[in-house]
Design a protein around this motif. Structure first.
Motif, PDB file in Angstrom:
ATOM      1  N   MET A  21       0.730  -1.325   0.003  1.00  0.00           N
ATOM      2  CA  MET A  21       0.064   0.170  -0.019  1.00  0.00           C
ATOM      3  C   MET A  21       0.866   1.292  -0.089  1.00  0.00           C
ATOM      4  O   MET A  21       0.494   2.216  -0.658  1.00  0.00           O
ATOM      5  CB  MET A  21      -0.904  -0.048   0.930  1.00  0.00           C
ATOM      6  CG  MET A  21      -1.843   1.278   1.226  1.00  0.00           C
ATOM      7  SD  MET A  21      -2.940   1.148   2.562  1.00  0.00           S
ATOM      8  CE  MET A  21      -1.481   1.476   4.221  1.00  0.00           C
ATOM      9  N   MET A  22       1.903   1.300   0.821  1.00  0.00           N
ATOM     10  CA  MET A  22       2.714   2.401   0.927  1.00  0.00           C
ATOM     11  C   MET A  22       3.467   2.636  -0.487  1.00  0.00           C
ATOM     12  O   MET A  22       3.765   3.937  -0.825  1.00  0.00           O
ATOM     13  CB  MET A  22       3.784   2.222   2.092  1.00  0.00           C
ATOM     14  CG  MET A  22       2.990   2.125   3.362  1.00  0.00           C
ATOM     15  SD  MET A  22       2.268   4.111   3.670  1.00  0.00           S
ATOM     16  CE  MET A  22       3.699   4.843   3.576  1.00  0.00           C
ATOM     17  N   ALA A  23       3.889   1.375  -1.099  1.00  0.00           N
ATOM     18  CA  ALA A  23       4.476   1.793  -2.218  1.00  0.00           C
ATOM     19  C   ALA A  23       3.477   2.127  -3.430  1.00  0.00           C
ATOM     20  O   ALA A  23       3.935   2.785  -4.063  1.00  0.00           O
ATOM     21  CB  ALA A  23       5.117   0.207  -2.657  1.00  0.00           C
ATOM     22  N   GLY A  24       2.182   1.661  -3.333  1.00  0.00           N
ATOM     23  CA  GLY A  24       1.171   2.050  -4.089  1.00  0.00           C
ATOM     24  C   GLY A  24       1.256   3.864  -3.993  1.00  0.00           C
ATOM     25  O   GLY A  24       1.271   4.489  -4.851  1.00  0.00           O
ATOM     26  N   VAL A  25       1.281   4.022  -2.594  1.00  0.00           N
ATOM     27  CA  VAL A  25       1.038   5.416  -2.465  1.00  0.00           C
ATOM     28  C   VAL A  25       2.027   6.043  -2.762  1.00  0.00           C
ATOM     29  O   VAL A  25       2.001   7.280  -3.390  1.00  0.00           O
ATOM     30  CB  VAL A  25       0.692   5.557  -0.729  1.00  0.00           C
ATOM     31  CG1 VAL A  25       0.552   7.154  -0.229  1.00  0.00           C
ATOM     32  CG2 VAL A  25      -0.576   4.998  -0.312  1.00  0.00           C
ATOM     33  N   LEU A  26       3.266   5.688  -2.532  1.00  0.00           N
ATOM     34  CA  LEU A  26       4.572   6.484  -3.014  1.00  0.00           C
ATOM     35  C   LEU A  26       4.541   6.529  -4.468  1.00  0.00           C
ATOM     36  O   LEU A  26       4.894   7.776  -5.034  1.00  0.00           O
ATOM     37  CB  LEU A  26       5.787   5.457  -2.265  1.00  0.00           C
ATOM     38  CG  LEU A  26       6.789   6.337  -3.041  1.00  0.00           C
ATOM     39  CD1 LEU A  26       7.194   7.648  -2.335  1.00  0.00           C
ATOM     40  CD2 LEU A  26       8.328   5.141  -2.371  1.00  0.00           C
ATOM     41  N   LEU A  27       4.030   5.367  -5.252  1.00  0.00           N
ATOM     42  CA  LEU A  27       4.074   5.715  -6.505  1.00  0.00           C
ATOM     43  C   LEU A  27       2.915   6.630  -7.138  1.00  0.00           C
ATOM     44  O   LEU A  27       3.303   7.437  -8.019  1.00  0.00           O
ATOM     45  CB  LEU A  27       3.512   4.044  -7.214  1.00  0.00           C
ATOM     46  CG  LEU A  27       3.655   4.099  -8.730  1.00  0.00           C
ATOM     47  CD1 LEU A  27       4.941   4.519  -9.289  1.00  0.00           C
ATOM     48  CD2 LEU A  27       3.239   2.406  -9.111  1.00  0.00           C
TER      49      LEU A  27
END
Length: 338
Positions: A21-27
């Motif tokens: 999720m954080m990676a998605g948010v970061l992306l």
């Protein structure tokens, strides 16, 4: 034991999901940042382009303003020059108007003077008409007298020509010149035989013409003048010239009975005048030098009674002419001065 593994897997999954999720948010954040940066860059480029366009427009507008300002400056300069020219023309017009006003004043003064001069001229014309009438009458008298003198001179010339006697008679005065060298020896006052012979031919004709009834009423004098040359003493020459003219007059009186009657002889003595002029009025040759032979002479001439009146009338006419000339000159000077 199995439950423990399950719990560990669940925790791992949670962290994995969180991580995803954080990676998605970061992306998503990166994408948002990229989109934002792209839009910002686009906006910046558009802003730069808009700024450049505005600057270009501003420069163009500024150039137009400068051109308009230059044109206005030129027009202002032209207007200023025109204003200066107008001011100069106004000053010239003012000066010319002042001159015209001055000239108008002068013309007004001149017109007043002309009126005064016109009145003066009318008075002068009236006086001139009176003088003209007087002068006309006097001129008729002068013409008559001059005509008589011309007739006498012409009669003398005709009588001498008729008798074949060659004499020198002045066409203006009627004076007859006798050479002293023929009449007298040098430095002597006694008539020679040749002189007596010449006088016997000349004097009767001269006197008979003058003593005619037509001319005698005008006759004032028969004059015998003696002259010497310029040599010697004046007093001595005066005595010699008087003696010579007296010798001619005496000889005339001696022979008058041969050609005159008693009445004419008495009249001759009343008219006869004898003068001696010494060395006065010498005769000059063509070079202006004294001709001594010609200067030694005896002249016989006549004077009419009215010659004094002629001289007086000539003076009156001359004075009238001078007065008229002076008035004309004065009028011209006044006109020129104005």
């Amino acid at each position: 034991m199995r439950r423990k593994k399950k719990s560990e897997n669940n925790g791992f999954n949670v962290w994995r999901s969180y991580s995803d999720m954080m990676a998605g948010v970061l992306l998503l954040f990166v994408l948002i940042m990229c989109v934002t940066l792209f839009q910002a860059q686009k906006s910046y480029n558009e802003s730069i382009q808009e700024r450049d366009d505005k600057i270009a427009l501003q420069e163009e507008y500024t150039q137009q303003l400068l051109d308009k300002q230059t044109a206005l400056d030129e027009k202002e300069g032209t207007i200023q020059n025109q204003d200066e020219q107008l001011k100069s023309q106004d000053e010239q017009l003012k000066t010319q108007q002042e001159k015209l006003d001055e000239q108008q004043q002068q013309l007004t003064a001149l017109a007043a003077k002309l009126k005064e001069q016109e009145a003066t001229l009318k008075n002068q014309q009236s006086a001139l008409d009176t003088k003209t009438a007087q002068l006309k009458s006097q001129q008729e008298q002068i013409d008559q007298i001059i005509g008589v003198k011309a007739e006498v001179i012409e009669a003398l010339k005709n009588e001498f020509s008729k008798n074949n006697i060659n004499v020198d008679i002045d066409a203006q005065t009627g004076a007859l010149t006798l050479e002293a060298s023929v009449m007298f020896d040098y430095d002597q006052a006694e008539l020679t035989d040749a002189g007596k012979q010449a006088l016997e031919q000349i004097l009767p004709i001269y006197c008979k013409v003058l003593l005619q009834d037509d001319y005698m009423k005008y006759l004032a004098e028969i004059i015998i003048d003696g002259y010497t040359d310029t040599d010697g003493d004046y007093s001595y020459n005066l005595q010699l010239s008087q003696q010579r003219s007296l010798a001619v007059a005496q000889y005339l009186l001696d022979i008058q009975g041969n050609f005159l009657d008693s009445t004419q002889s008495a009249n001759l003595q009343n008219y006869l005048t004898v003068n001696g002029h010494s060395m006065a009025n010498p005769v000059l040759d063509a070079d202006g030098n004294v001709d001594k032979d010609a200067s030694r002479r005896v002249e016989i001439k006549f004077r009419l009674k009215d010659e004094e009146m002629i001289d007086e009338l000539n003076q009156i006419m001359s004075s009238s002419s001078d007065t008229a000339s002076a008035d004309t000159a004065s009028s011209s000077d006044n006109t020129s001065a104005n």
